[in-house]
Write a protein that holds these residues in place. Structure first.
Motif, mmCIF file in Angstrom:
data_model
loop_
_atom_site.group_PDB
_atom_site.id
_atom_site.type_symbol
_atom_site.label_atom_id
_atom_site.label_comp_id
_atom_site.label_asym_id
_atom_site.label_seq_id
_atom_site.Cartn_x
_atom_site.Cartn_y
_atom_site.Cartn_z
ATOM 1 N N SER A 142 40.628 41.690 46.564
ATOM 2 C CA SER A 142 39.784 40.621 47.090
ATOM 3 C C SER A 142 39.965 39.321 46.308
ATOM 4 O O SER A 142 39.795 38.238 46.854
ATOM 5 N N ALA A 143 40.333 39.433 45.031
ATOM 6 C CA ALA A 143 40.579 38.242 44.218
ATOM 7 C C ALA A 143 42.025 37.752 44.346
ATOM 8 O O ALA A 143 42.409 36.790 43.695
ATOM 9 N N GLN A 144 42.804 38.412 45.186
ATOM 10 C CA GLN A 144 44.212 38.065 45.424
ATOM 11 C C GLN A 144 44.997 37.973 44.120
ATOM 12 O O GLN A 144 45.652 36.993 43.811
ATOM 13 N N CYS A 145 44.932 39.081 43.366
ATOM 14 C CA CYS A 145 45.581 39.135 42.061
ATOM 15 C C CYS A 145 47.011 39.638 42.168
ATOM 16 O O CYS A 145 47.371 40.354 43.095
ATOM 17 N N GLN B 47 46.762 37.740 37.246
ATOM 18 C CA GLN B 47 46.523 36.365 37.670
ATOM 19 C C GLN B 47 45.951 36.458 39.070
ATOM 20 O O GLN B 47 46.583 37.021 39.969
ATOM 21 N N CYS B 48 44.770 35.918 39.231
ATOM 22 C CA CYS B 48 44.055 36.023 40.495
ATOM 23 C C CYS B 48 43.934 34.643 41.124
ATOM 24 O O CYS B 48 43.313 33.744 40.537
ATOM 25 N N GLY B 49 44.563 34.514 42.294
ATOM 26 C CA GLY B 49 44.550 33.214 42.968
ATOM 27 C C GLY B 49 45.095 32.145 42.041
ATOM 28 O O GLY B 49 46.071 32.368 41.332
ATOM 29 N N PRO B 50 44.429 30.976 41.995
ATOM 30 C CA PRO B 50 44.922 29.887 41.141
ATOM 31 C C PRO B 50 44.437 29.984 39.683
ATOM 32 O O PRO B 50 44.751 29.117 38.874
#
Length: 124
Positions: free
Chosen positions: A40-43, A98-101
Protein backbone atom coordinates in the motif's frame (compact mmCIF):
# COMPACT_ATOMS: atom_id res chain seq x y z
CA UNK A 1 28.97 -43.94 22.52
CA UNK A 2 27.21 -44.96 25.69
CA UNK A 3 23.52 -45.82 25.82
CA UNK A 4 22.95 -42.78 28.01
CA UNK A 5 24.57 -40.47 25.46
CA UNK A 6 22.51 -41.99 22.65
CA UNK A 7 19.33 -41.62 24.69
CA UNK A 8 20.14 -38.00 25.53
CA UNK A 9 20.85 -37.14 21.89
CA UNK A 10 17.63 -38.82 20.77
CA UNK A 11 15.70 -36.94 23.44
CA UNK A 12 17.22 -33.62 22.45
CA UNK A 13 16.39 -34.30 18.81
CA UNK A 14 12.79 -35.03 19.73
CA UNK A 15 12.55 -31.84 21.78
CA UNK A 16 14.08 -29.75 18.99
CA UNK A 17 11.51 -31.15 16.58
CA UNK A 18 8.71 -30.12 18.93
CA UNK A 19 9.91 -26.52 18.83
CA UNK A 20 10.02 -26.36 15.04
CA UNK A 21 6.90 -25.95 13.01
CA UNK A 22 4.50 -23.74 11.16
CA UNK A 23 4.11 -20.14 12.15
CA UNK A 24 1.04 -19.65 14.36
CA UNK A 25 -1.89 -18.14 12.45
CA UNK A 26 -1.96 -14.79 14.32
CA UNK A 27 1.74 -14.23 13.62
CA UNK A 28 1.34 -15.28 9.99
CA UNK A 29 -1.56 -12.81 9.67
CA UNK A 30 0.67 -10.03 10.96
CA UNK A 31 3.46 -11.00 8.54
CA UNK A 32 0.92 -10.89 5.69
CA UNK A 33 -0.17 -7.50 7.05
CA UNK A 34 3.41 -6.25 6.81
CA UNK A 35 3.52 -7.24 3.14
CA UNK A 36 0.21 -5.42 2.63
CA UNK A 37 1.70 -2.33 4.30
CA UNK A 38 4.68 -2.48 1.94
CA UNK A 39 2.34 -2.80 -1.04
CA UNK A 40 0.00 0.00 0.00
CA UNK A 41 2.98 2.32 0.56
CA UNK A 42 4.31 1.37 -2.91
CA UNK A 43 7.66 0.27 -1.53
CA UNK A 44 10.60 -1.30 -3.19
CA UNK A 45 13.12 -3.45 -1.35
CA UNK A 46 16.92 -3.34 -1.50
CA UNK A 47 18.71 -6.60 -0.84
CA UNK A 48 22.47 -7.10 -1.19
CA UNK A 49 22.85 -3.78 -2.99
CA UNK A 50 20.14 -4.40 -5.63
CA UNK A 51 16.60 -3.07 -5.73
CA UNK A 52 13.83 -5.64 -6.01
CA UNK A 53 10.13 -5.53 -6.66
CA UNK A 54 7.86 -6.31 -3.77
CA UNK A 55 6.96 -9.64 -5.39
CA UNK A 56 10.66 -10.60 -5.43
CA UNK A 57 11.10 -9.42 -1.84
CA UNK A 58 8.05 -11.40 -0.76
CA UNK A 59 9.52 -14.55 -2.33
CA UNK A 60 12.78 -14.05 -0.41
CA UNK A 61 11.00 -13.37 2.88
CA UNK A 62 8.71 -16.38 2.39
CA UNK A 63 11.77 -18.56 1.76
CA UNK A 64 13.44 -17.19 4.88
CA UNK A 65 10.27 -17.84 6.90
CA UNK A 66 10.29 -21.47 5.74
CA UNK A 67 13.92 -21.79 6.82
CA UNK A 68 13.05 -20.42 10.27
CA UNK A 69 10.14 -22.88 10.52
CA UNK A 70 12.58 -25.74 9.89
CA UNK A 71 14.52 -24.72 13.01
CA UNK A 72 11.94 -23.27 15.37
CA UNK A 73 8.46 -21.82 15.74
CA UNK A 74 8.18 -18.06 15.83
CA UNK A 75 6.83 -16.74 19.10
CA UNK A 76 6.36 -13.15 17.91
CA UNK A 77 6.17 -11.24 14.65
CA UNK A 78 9.07 -9.11 15.88
CA UNK A 79 11.19 -12.27 15.76
CA UNK A 80 10.40 -12.66 12.07
CA UNK A 81 11.36 -9.04 11.41
CA UNK A 82 14.60 -9.32 13.38
CA UNK A 83 15.63 -12.76 12.09
CA UNK A 84 14.50 -12.63 8.46
CA UNK A 85 13.49 -9.18 7.25
CA UNK A 86 16.24 -6.81 8.36
CA UNK A 87 19.43 -8.13 6.79
CA UNK A 88 20.83 -10.65 4.37
CA UNK A 89 21.71 -13.93 6.04
CA UNK A 90 24.37 -14.41 3.37
CA UNK A 91 26.19 -11.06 3.37
CA UNK A 92 24.93 -9.47 6.58
CA UNK A 93 24.02 -6.30 4.66
CA UNK A 94 20.93 -4.56 6.02
CA UNK A 95 17.85 -4.50 3.84
CA UNK A 96 16.52 -1.09 2.81
CA UNK A 97 13.07 0.09 1.77
CA UNK A 98 11.95 3.06 -0.24
CA UNK A 99 8.26 3.82 -0.28
CA UNK A 100 6.94 6.14 -2.95
CA UNK A 101 8.94 9.38 -2.99
CA UNK A 102 10.18 8.94 0.61
CA UNK A 103 13.86 8.60 1.43
CA UNK A 104 15.52 5.20 1.58
CA UNK A 105 15.48 3.78 5.10
CA UNK A 106 16.52 0.58 6.88
CA UNK A 107 13.90 -2.15 6.57
CA UNK A 108 13.97 -3.16 10.25
CA UNK A 109 12.70 0.09 11.78
CA UNK A 110 10.23 0.56 8.92
CA UNK A 111 8.78 -2.93 9.45
CA UNK A 112 8.57 -2.48 13.23
CA UNK A 113 6.62 0.77 12.68
CA UNK A 114 4.43 -0.98 10.11
CA UNK A 115 3.72 -3.76 12.62
CA UNK A 116 2.37 -1.14 15.04
CA UNK A 117 0.04 0.08 12.27
CA UNK A 118 -1.07 -3.49 11.49
CA UNK A 119 -1.83 -4.11 15.15
CA UNK A 120 -3.68 -0.84 15.53
CA UNK A 121 -5.98 -1.75 12.64
CA UNK A 122 -6.60 -5.27 13.94
CA UNK A 123 -7.40 -3.92 17.42
CA UNK A 124 -10.35 -1.94 16.08
Amino acid sequence: MTRLAVALMAGLGAVAGVWAGPTPAPIRAEIDGLVSELRSAQCRFQRNGSWHTLDEAQQVLTHKLKKIEERTTLARTEDFIDQAATRSSTTGQPYQVQCGPAAVEPAGPWLHAALKRVRAVSAR
